[in-house]
Every structure is written in C-alpha cells, then in structure tokens.
Motif scaffolding. Structure first.
Motif, PDB file in Angstrom:
ATOM      1  N   ASN A  65       0.695  -1.238   0.096  1.00 54.09           N
ATOM      2  CA  ASN A  65      -0.061   0.061   0.054  1.00 54.09           C
ATOM      3  C   ASN A  65       0.812   1.290  -0.080  1.00 54.09           C
ATOM      4  OD1 ASN A  65      -2.795  -0.709  -0.139  1.00 54.09           O
ATOM      5  ND2 ASN A  65      -2.672  -1.623   2.005  1.00 54.09           N
ATOM      6  N   PRO A  66       1.728   1.326  -0.954  1.00 50.60           N
ATOM      7  CA  PRO A  66       2.561   2.740  -1.135  1.00 50.60           C
ATOM      8  C   PRO A  66       1.602   3.757  -1.571  1.00 50.60           C
ATOM      9  CG  PRO A  66       3.044   1.313  -3.003  1.00 50.60           C
ATOM     10  CD  PRO A  66       2.005   0.565  -1.970  1.00 50.60           C
ATOM     11  N   GLU A  67       1.874   5.027  -1.306  1.00 49.07           N
ATOM     12  CA  GLU A  67       1.220   6.119  -1.891  1.00 49.07           C
ATOM     13  C   GLU A  67       1.664   6.229  -3.186  1.00 49.07           C
ATOM     14  OE1 GLU A  67       1.820  10.105   0.036  1.00 49.07           O
ATOM     15  OE2 GLU A  67       1.603   9.021   1.706  1.00 49.07           O
ATOM     16  N   THR A  68       0.844   6.301  -4.129  1.00 54.75           N
ATOM     17  CA  THR A  68       0.800   5.998  -5.681  1.00 54.75           C
ATOM     18  C   THR A  68       0.685   7.075  -6.555  1.00 54.75           C
ATOM     19  OG1 THR A  68       0.867   3.748  -5.193  1.00 54.75           O
ATOM     20  CG2 THR A  68       0.783   4.275  -7.543  1.00 54.75           C
ATOM     21  N   GLU A  69       1.302   7.606  -7.353  1.00 54.17           N
ATOM     22  CA  GLU A  69       1.270   8.690  -8.230  1.00 54.17           C
ATOM     23  C   GLU A  69       1.509   8.097  -9.689  1.00 54.17           C
ATOM     24  OE1 GLU A  69       2.510  12.309  -6.704  1.00 54.17           O
ATOM     25  OE2 GLU A  69       2.481  13.278  -8.661  1.00 54.17           O
ATOM     26  N   PHE A  70       0.516   8.047 -10.611  1.00 57.54           N
ATOM     27  CA  PHE A  70       0.713   7.625 -12.116  1.00 57.54           C
ATOM     28  C   PHE A  70       0.985   8.819 -12.800  1.00 57.54           C
ATOM     29  CE2 PHE A  70      -1.812   3.959 -10.424  1.00 57.54           C
ATOM     30  CZ  PHE A  70      -0.922   2.977 -10.426  1.00 57.54           C
ATOM     31  N   PHE A  71       1.836   8.725 -13.633  1.00 57.66           N
ATOM     32  CA  PHE A  71       2.245   9.813 -14.670  1.00 57.66           C
ATOM     33  C   PHE A  71       1.387   9.419 -15.965  1.00 57.66           C
ATOM     34  CE2 PHE A  71       5.333  10.546 -11.701  1.00 57.66           C
ATOM     35  CZ  PHE A  71       5.725  11.815 -11.862  1.00 57.66           C
ATOM     36  N   ASP A  72       0.880  10.421 -16.545  1.00 58.17           N
ATOM     37  CA  ASP A  72       0.682  10.444 -17.910  1.00 58.17           C
ATOM     38  C   ASP A  72       1.670  10.317 -18.742  1.00 58.17           C
ATOM     39  OD1 ASP A  72      -2.089  10.091 -17.185  1.00 58.17           O
ATOM     40  OD2 ASP A  72      -2.577  12.219 -17.386  1.00 58.17           O
ATOM     41  N   PRO A  73       1.659   9.759 -20.223  1.00 59.37           N
ATOM     42  CA  PRO A  73       2.798   9.783 -21.012  1.00 59.37           C
ATOM     43  C   PRO A  73       3.339  11.240 -21.119  1.00 59.37           C
ATOM     44  CG  PRO A  73       0.836   8.721 -21.901  1.00 59.37           C
ATOM     45  CD  PRO A  73       0.450   9.268 -20.579  1.00 59.37           C
ATOM     46  N   GLY A  74       4.683  11.475 -21.164  1.00 61.32           N
ATOM     47  CA  GLY A  74       5.065  12.705 -21.504  1.00 61.32           C
ATOM     48  C   GLY A  74       5.159  13.741 -20.086  1.00 61.32           C
ATOM     49  N   GLU A  75       4.427  13.253 -19.056  1.00 64.54           N
ATOM     50  CA  GLU A  75       4.598  14.175 -18.047  1.00 64.54           C
ATOM     51  C   GLU A  75       5.440  13.779 -17.013  1.00 64.54           C
ATOM     52  OE1 GLU A  75       0.074  15.217 -16.196  1.00 64.54           O
ATOM     53  OE2 GLU A  75       1.156  13.484 -15.532  1.00 64.54           O
ATOM     54  N   GLU A  76       6.233  12.959 -17.232  1.00 64.52           N
ATOM     55  CA  GLU A  76       7.341  12.357 -16.296  1.00 64.52           C
ATOM     56  C   GLU A  76       8.297  13.515 -15.857  1.00 64.52           C
ATOM     57  OE1 GLU A  76       8.584   8.895 -18.143  1.00 64.52           O
ATOM     58  OE2 GLU A  76       6.489   8.568 -18.583  1.00 64.52           O
ATOM     59  N   ALA A  77       8.715  14.441 -17.091  1.00 63.01           N
ATOM     60  CA  ALA A  77       9.612  15.514 -16.780  1.00 63.01           C
ATOM     61  C   ALA A  77       8.860  16.882 -16.458  1.00 63.01           C
ATOM     62  CB  ALA A  77      10.339  15.460 -18.010  1.00 63.01           C
ATOM     63  N   ASP A  78       7.635  16.759 -16.241  1.00 62.77           N
ATOM     64  CA  ASP A  78       6.892  18.025 -16.008  1.00 62.77           C
ATOM     65  C   ASP A  78       7.339  18.524 -14.614  1.00 62.77           C
ATOM     66  OD1 ASP A  78       5.116  19.791 -14.826  1.00 62.77           O
ATOM     67  OD2 ASP A  78       3.536  19.081 -15.995  1.00 62.77           O
ATOM     68  N   PRO A  79       7.707  19.759 -14.513  1.00 57.27           N
ATOM     69  CA  PRO A  79       8.431  20.452 -13.185  1.00 57.27           C
ATOM     70  C   PRO A  79       7.504  20.465 -12.088  1.00 57.27           C
ATOM     71  CG  PRO A  79       8.313  21.979 -15.069  1.00 57.27           C
ATOM     72  CD  PRO A  79       7.979  20.649 -15.667  1.00 57.27           C
ATOM     73  N   LEU A  80       6.320  20.258 -12.499  1.00 61.51           N
ATOM     74  CA  LEU A  80       5.135  20.372 -11.253  1.00 61.51           C
ATOM     75  C   LEU A  80       5.239  19.067 -10.641  1.00 61.51           C
ATOM     76  CD1 LEU A  80       3.412  22.808 -11.005  1.00 61.51           C
ATOM     77  CD2 LEU A  80       1.876  21.626 -12.207  1.00 61.51           C
ATOM     78  N   HIS A  81       5.683  18.156 -11.065  1.00 64.03           N
ATOM     79  CA  HIS A  81       5.419  16.899 -10.441  1.00 64.03           C
ATOM     80  C   HIS A  81       6.901  16.033 -10.073  1.00 64.03           C
ATOM     81  CE1 HIS A  81       1.320  17.838 -11.553  1.00 64.03           C
ATOM     82  NE2 HIS A  81       1.765  17.438 -12.840  1.00 64.03           N
ATOM     83  N   SER A  82       7.737  16.409 -10.918  1.00 61.97           N
ATOM     84  CA  SER A  82       8.929  15.451 -10.829  1.00 61.97           C
ATOM     85  C   SER A  82      10.196  16.561 -10.898  1.00 61.97           C
ATOM     86  CB  SER A  82       8.826  14.685 -11.837  1.00 61.97           C
ATOM     87  OG  SER A  82       9.638  13.608 -11.742  1.00 61.97           O
ATOM     88  N   GLY A  83      11.401  15.820 -10.557  1.00 67.37           N
ATOM     89  CA  GLY A  83      12.632  16.656 -10.783  1.00 67.37           C
ATOM     90  C   GLY A  83      12.835  17.784  -9.547  1.00 67.37           C
ATOM     91  N   ARG A  84      11.984  17.887  -8.566  1.00 71.33           N
ATOM     92  CA  ARG A  84      11.964  18.891  -7.530  1.00 71.33           C
ATOM     93  C   ARG A  84      11.376  18.312  -6.283  1.00 71.33           C
ATOM     94  NH1 ARG A  84       8.988  23.517  -8.863  1.00 71.33           N
ATOM     95  NH2 ARG A  84       8.957  23.643  -6.367  1.00 71.33           N
ATOM     96  N   ILE A  85      11.450  19.216  -5.322  1.00 71.17           N
ATOM     97  CA  ILE A  85      10.635  19.200  -4.125  1.00 71.17           C
ATOM     98  C   ILE A  85       9.147  18.922  -4.444  1.00 71.17           C
ATOM     99  CG2 ILE A  85      10.308  19.703  -1.696  1.00 71.17           C
ATOM    100  CD1 ILE A  85      13.045  20.810  -1.864  1.00 71.17           C
ATOM    101  N   VAL A  86       8.185  18.064  -4.147  1.00 69.76           N
ATOM    102  CA  VAL A  86       6.861  17.956  -4.250  1.00 69.76           C
ATOM    103  C   VAL A  86       5.899  17.850  -3.128  1.00 69.76           C
ATOM    104  CG1 VAL A  86       5.060  16.486  -5.324  1.00 69.76           C
ATOM    105  CG2 VAL A  86       7.220  16.932  -6.566  1.00 69.76           C
ATOM    106  N   GLY A  87       5.190  18.740  -3.180  1.00 73.72           N
ATOM    107  CA  GLY A  87       4.488  18.584  -1.883  1.00 73.72           C
ATOM    108  C   GLY A  87       3.170  17.576  -2.068  1.00 73.72           C
ATOM    109  N   ILE A  88       3.007  16.884  -0.815  1.00 77.46           N
ATOM    110  CA  ILE A  88       1.832  16.009  -0.834  1.00 77.46           C
ATOM    111  C   ILE A  88       0.687  16.178   0.137  1.00 77.46           C
ATOM    112  CG2 ILE A  88       1.417  13.396  -0.228  1.00 77.46           C
ATOM    113  CD1 ILE A  88       3.516  13.625  -2.456  1.00 77.46           C
ATOM    114  N   ALA A  89      -0.354  16.556  -0.275  1.00 78.84           N
ATOM    115  CA  ALA A  89      -1.476  17.159   0.455  1.00 78.84           C
ATOM    116  C   ALA A  89      -2.550  16.232   0.567  1.00 78.84           C
ATOM    117  CB  ALA A  89      -2.181  18.666  -0.223  1.00 78.84           C
ATOM    118  N   ARG A  90      -3.355  16.296   1.602  1.00 77.33           N
ATOM    119  CA  ARG A  90      -4.589  15.151   1.784  1.00 77.33           C
ATOM    120  C   ARG A  90      -5.410  15.312   0.723  1.00 77.33           C
ATOM    121  NH1 ARG A  90      -9.379  16.385   3.672  1.00 77.33           N
ATOM    122  NH2 ARG A  90      -8.941  18.614   4.243  1.00 77.33           N
TER     123      ARG A  90
END
Ligand code: ADP
Ligand code: MG
Length: 658
Positions: A123-148
C-alpha cells in the motif's frame, strides 16, 4: 471557483462539498509532507521499515476481487536498479488500469520483509504519470508537496489546480500582516518549494497572517462585548458582609479577588463578559453563588446553567445556602414536568424566583424571566461557541459569567475565550492535602481494591473509573466486569455502577446513594468527570489510565481530595503499556498544577484531547499549529488592538476576514 481554468461546475461542487469553496481555500490546503524528487531512492538500496520515494515502471499488474468489493492489485516495480513486489489493497478498477498502462509511477512507502525473506512494498502512496508528464517540473525533478486528498482529485491534478489558483490571485488582494506580494510568494513556496527550508519559512509567514486575522477577530468581538450596556448592580461591600454571615468558611484570597472583579463588572454600567477559570475544587461554585446573590439583592434574576442534569441538581444542592440569604431558588430539569413545571415557569415570569438553575437547554427553551440580569454558564467548553454567541446576543444583554474547570494553557485560552475578561482561582481552599498519586501496573489491582474496601470501612468513598470505549453496550459491559472484579476483592462492600446509557433518573439515584454512603464504591465511566462533588470520596482508581489524556485524568483526580481527609489516586495501566506512556502519566505523580499538566497534554496529544474533541471551541486553524504557533497570539493581539486604536481595518482575503 469555477472561474479557474480546468474547474467546471461539477468539480467546483465536489470541492465545495469537501469544504473548499474559494481560490483561497485551495491555496490554504497545503501539503502535510514533502518529497524530494530531485533524487529518488533506489530499490537495490531499500532498507526494511525505512520509507523511500521510488520512480518506477510497473510490470505484470494483476487484480483480484477482495471480499469487501475492492481490488487487490499486485505488480512488479522496477527502477532499473532492481525490482520489488508491490501490493495495493482495496482499489478501484481504474487504478488497476493505470497500473497496467506501463507508464511511470512514483511510489512512497516503507518496505517490509515477507515470511519468505523477500522485500515487498504494501500500500505505498502511488502517483501515476501520464505519458510525457514524467519530466513535468510540477511533479518531478523537484521537491513535491503531498497534500491530503480531496474530492478524489489525483495528486497531479491537484498540483495543477494549485498552480492555476496561484496564477489567478490578483496581486492587490487584502492582506493583514505582510504585503500581498510576500504572502503570494509564501503561498507559492509552501506548495512548490525550491528547498525544504523554504516550505517551513513560507508556512511561518502564512501562520503569522492567520494569527493576525485570529487576533483581529478576537479583539473585535471583545470590543463588541465591551460596548453592550449592562444593568448596574451594586453592593460589593454588603456582599462581603453577607458572605461572612452565610458561608461556613472564609473565602480564599483568590475567591475574594474574583468576587471583587465580578462586582466591579456588575457595577460598571457595561455588561459583564467574564471567564472564571479554576481547577476542580477551587471553589468556583461559591463565587458564582455570591454573584447570583448580588444580582438578587439588586432585584434582578439570575440563571445558572450546567452541562448535565446531575450537575444542575448538584449546583442546586450546593447553593442551598443562598436560601438562607433570602434568595428564592428554582430548579428546572427534564424531570420537572406537568403542573409543577407550569407553576415554576409562571413564578419565574412573575419574578417570584430569583435564581433559576438548569441545564444549557435553558437558553433554548421558551423560559421567560421577568428581568434576567446575570447568566452563569458552567463548564463552558461543552457548551459551544455558537451557544455563547446566542447568549451574548440576547436582547437585554445580561451579565455573563462563564466558568470552566479545564485548566487551559494560556495560549489556547486566548484563542478560545479571548474576548472575555478572565478571573483565575489559582488557590485551593485550606486544609486540602495534595492527592497522593501513583501509576501502577495491573498486578497491583487486587491490592488497590482491598485498599478501597478499607477506605469504605473507614466511612469514605471510592471511585473506580473505566474508559468509555464507545458509547453503547461495551460501556455497560466494561462497568459490569470491573464491578465484578472489585466485588471479588472487596467482599461485603456495596458497589454500584454508573454509565452514560442509564436514564438520568437512575443516574441521579445512584449518585445520591453514593453521596449518602449507602454505596461505598462507584464503578463508573467518565460521566463522573465533570463537577460531581462528594467530599467523603478519598480514592480514585482509574483503569487503563494510559487511554486517557493527562488533563482528563487530572479532572478525574479532582473528584477526590475535596475535604481535609487524605486522598489517593491510583492510575492502573494495562500491562502492554510502553515506557513512554508510563512516563507521561508519571507527571501526575509529580504535580497537581492543572495548567502545567494541560501544557504537557497539549504538547503530547494536541488540543482535541485537551478539550474534548467535538466542541473544543478552538477556532479552526488552517495553517497555524496550536502547539507551535498559538503562543504568538498574545503579541498578535497587542498588535491588533493597537491597529484598531489607530482606526486601521485589518482584513485578509486569504483568511476570509472581515
Ligand atoms: P469547583 O466548582 O471549583 O470545583 P466548588 O465551588 O464546588 O469548587 O467547591 C468545592 C468544595 O469546596 C465545596 O464543597 C465547597 O463548599 C468548598 N469550598 C469552596 N470554597 C471554600 C473555602 N473558601 N473554604 C473552604 N471550603 C470551600
Ligand atoms: Mg463545580
């Protein structure tokens, strides 16, 4: 809200259902945790029990129906260094589909070791990416906030929404503490920090804004209450004389001070709005009685409201001395019905009753006074802020005295009761020894029960309190089981049980038997917590003390030590209780300072426990932390007061004020 791109009417409605109605609501829904996605963990370096963030591709994802309808999904996660088996429980088919898509995913969790010695992620927290999104700086390659998670919005969709919300904020919004630009920057950093430390700094800026708004609100309420005209009630000196004549004891210095402060308010021509704070047994009821006496002497009526019928009855009994001073008391509870009720209400309306005692329902019911001048509310935190507002809103603006026995750390008291003036009874009536308190394991139970029997044979009384696990049958069973155990160890002693499922009549009957001594040991749930006063009670036994908060235990302990007799409190902890929990309880062995205990409780368990979660009365804080930030409230209030003086308005679009 639906003016945000990507938020249609349907999504706006779902967000609103989750309590997010405005752009500010979205922006203040901040992450509770951050992941450093500049560097991911590597599967080959995973250590059991240590959480890590992994960037993986999933293979061989399969789903199986679980008994309760959801899917159990299993897959192999590979990050190029190695692969690990991952299991998720209770998922939707859409989740399985995403897992089978072969797209990248981010997992966060701590691996465990299976019986066969393999590492596995459950049961890890899981976040799937859509194609091409892997390098989106909103979600990756940076510090990412996890909100409720709200409204079933995926983490990625949520972050995009926040990004758009940030862009939508006009730079001219109203701010209370820092310039709008600084707040906007803080909002951006709290959601999308460049460094971990930025998030913490940003949070502090936002907390300051929230504190300022809270302070302004309190100061405004305070000013409003101060502006209410009040009936002038005079006679402080006469009151002191009367106290000397009618009470069988001398007031403590703290009681005298409180009476003088109250008398000052009553004579001021403004309506009183005062909090009387004092530990259990500090003599608040007497102070309330004297205030009601002063009102009666001035020809106005008073009301005293308690949280339960038992307490209302008890107040009526302990204020019987007022009748000697010529005060006509009335007691209105659910038990007074039919003709007697009609007669009581009629007498009240004619002004033939000076003080009416009842439950909080008094202000809701069609009870009519001839001239209500003073309202005393006991045990305020069970009463609720809305009730309080209604009370102050009453047409004739009566004087209001609020009593609370919950020692609240100052910071919290300011947040909850800030608009009230405060009197504190910080001294106990003389001749009260400290209650000897000991934390004991279950093996000591027999001995404690035998000691209980001894106390009863010496003419004293004993409480045994069991945790109310849940409202309901369990509660009844718990008191019965414990009563049977006590009875086995203390043969010949009259034992009774008391719990929340009993009808009020039965409860008062049991309490009366306990007070009179016909019952020696009372096995009860926490219904005895508030205010019950039996001076002969000298031993308080609390079962499974580890399940209680410190402040609550302190309250319970306050049921004993109410006379010159020696008193004891035995905190029995379950055998599986850890060292840390025992150490926490040991504070009660060392101190009887309710405020210190409350402070410790606040640190350990947060304000909900301290105040009884539901109607804690604490304003909902969105950013500020009641432990770490509320201590700044005093300064914020001084600030807000000064700004009000200068005629400044304090408004914040972010925290919705004014
Ligand atoms: P509280 O409401 O703060 O828990 P109470 O007003 O019920 O306290 O007082 C607790 C007990 O102490 C009562 O039995 C009361 O009669 C007694 N008492 C109150 N003030 C004094 C005093 N100054 N000296 C002696 N006994 C007092
Ligand atoms: Mg009391």
């Amino acid at each position: 809200m639906s003016r945000l791109p990507g938020v249609g009417a349907a999504r706006a409605a779902r967000l609103a259902d989750a309590g997010l109605r405005t752009v500010a609501d979205v922006l203040l829904h901040v992450p509770f945790r951050y992941e450093d996605r500049r560097r991911f963990g590597r599967i080959e370096e995973l250590v059991p029990g240590e959480p890590a963030t992994l960037f993986v591709r999933l293979a061989g994802a399969r789903g199986a129906r679980m008994r309760r309808g959801g899917l159990r999904v299993e897959a192999l996660a590979d990050d190029g260094s190695e692969a690990i088996r991952v299991v998720w429980h209770n998922r939707y088919p859409s989740f399985l589909k995403a897992a089978q898509s072969g797209h990248a995913a981010v997992l966060y969790g701590a691996p465990t070791v299976t019986p066969r010695g393999e590492l596995r992620l459950e049961n890890p927290e899981t976040e799937f990416f859509d194609p091409g999104e892997e390098a989106d700086p909103l979600h990756s390659g940076r510090i990412v906030g996890i909100a409720r998670r709200v409204a079933e919005i995926s983490p990625r969709a949520w972050r995009s929404l926040v990004r758009r919300a940030l862009d939508a904020v006009s730079p001219e919004f109203a701010s209370a503490s820092a310039p709008p630009a600084a707040l906007l920057e803080a909002l951006s950093a709290v959601h999308f920090p460049a460094e971990m430390a930025d998030a913490a700094r940003a949070r502090s800026v936002l907390a300051a804004e929230e504190m300022t708004v809270l302070a302004a609100r309190i100061e405004e309420r305070r000013a409003r209450l101060r502006a209410r005209p009040g009936i002038r009630l005079r006679g402080d000196a006469a009151l002191r004389r009367l106290a000397g004549q009618t009470l069988p004891f001398r007031l403590t210095a703290a009681q005298r001070r409180a009476v003088a402060e109250i008398a000052g308010d009553l004579a001021s021509g403004r309506a009183m709005a005062r909090l009387l704070q004092g530990d259990v047994g500090s003599g608040k009821t007497v102070v309330a009685g004297l205030s009601l006496l002063l009102a009666a002497r001035n020809g106005v009526q008073g009301a005293l409201m308690a949280p339960t019928e038992i307490l209302a009855e008890q107040h009526a009994a302990s204020l019987a001395w007022l009748e000697k001073a010529g005060v006509r008391l009335g007691l209105l509870t659910g038990r007074v019905r039919g003709r007697p009720r009609q007669a009581l209400l009629a007498a009240l309306e004619r002004g033939e009753i000076d003080v009416l005692i009842g439950t909080h329902a008094l202000i809701e019911s069609p009870v009519r006074f001839r001239r209500l001048g003073l309202v005393v509310v006991d045990e305020q935190h069970r009463f609720g802020v809305a009730h309080r507002a209604r009370l102050f809103g009453k047409g004739e603006s009566p004087h209001v005295l609020v009593m609370t026995a919950t020692p609240i750390p100052r910071s919290l008291a300011w947040a909850i009761y800030g608009e009230l003036d405060a009197s504190v009874l910080d001294e106990k009536p003389p001749g009260r020894g400290a209650v000897v308190t000991r934390v004991r394991g279950e093996e000591a139970r027999e001995r404690i029960y035998r000691f209980a029997a001894e106390r009863v044979r010496a003419g004293e009384r004993v409480y045994v309190v069991v945790p109310a696990i849940e409202e309901g049958e369990r509660e009844v069973a718990a008191t019965r089981e414990t009563a049977a155990r006590v009875s086995a160890a203390a043969p010949g002693v009259a034992i009774a049980t008391l719990h929340g499922r009993m009808p009020p009549e039965e409860r008062s009957a049991v309490l009366a038997q306990f007070a009179s001594g016909r019952v020696g040991i009372l096995v009860s749930t926490t219904v005895v917590e508030v205010g019950v006063d039996v001076p002969e009670a000298t031993l308080m036994v609390v079962e499974n003390a580890e399940t209680f908060g410190l402040a609550q235990l302190h309250q319970l302990r306050g049921r004993v030590g109410r006379s010159a007799r020696r008193s004891w409190c035995a905190l029995v902890v379950g055998n599986r209780t850890g060292e840390e929990a025992r150490r926490r309880l040991a504070i009660l062995e060392q101190t009887t300072d309710g405020f210190l205990i409350a402070e410790k409780d606040l640190e350990a368990r947060g304000p909900g426990d301290l105040l009884g979660t539901r109607q804690s009365g604490l304003p909902p804080l969105r950013i500020a932390d009641p432990v770490r930030d509320l201590h700044r409230l005093a300064e914020a209030r001084r600030d807000a007061a000064a700004r009000r003086e200068r005629g400044e308005t304090i408004a914040s679009d972010l925290f919705g004020y004014p």
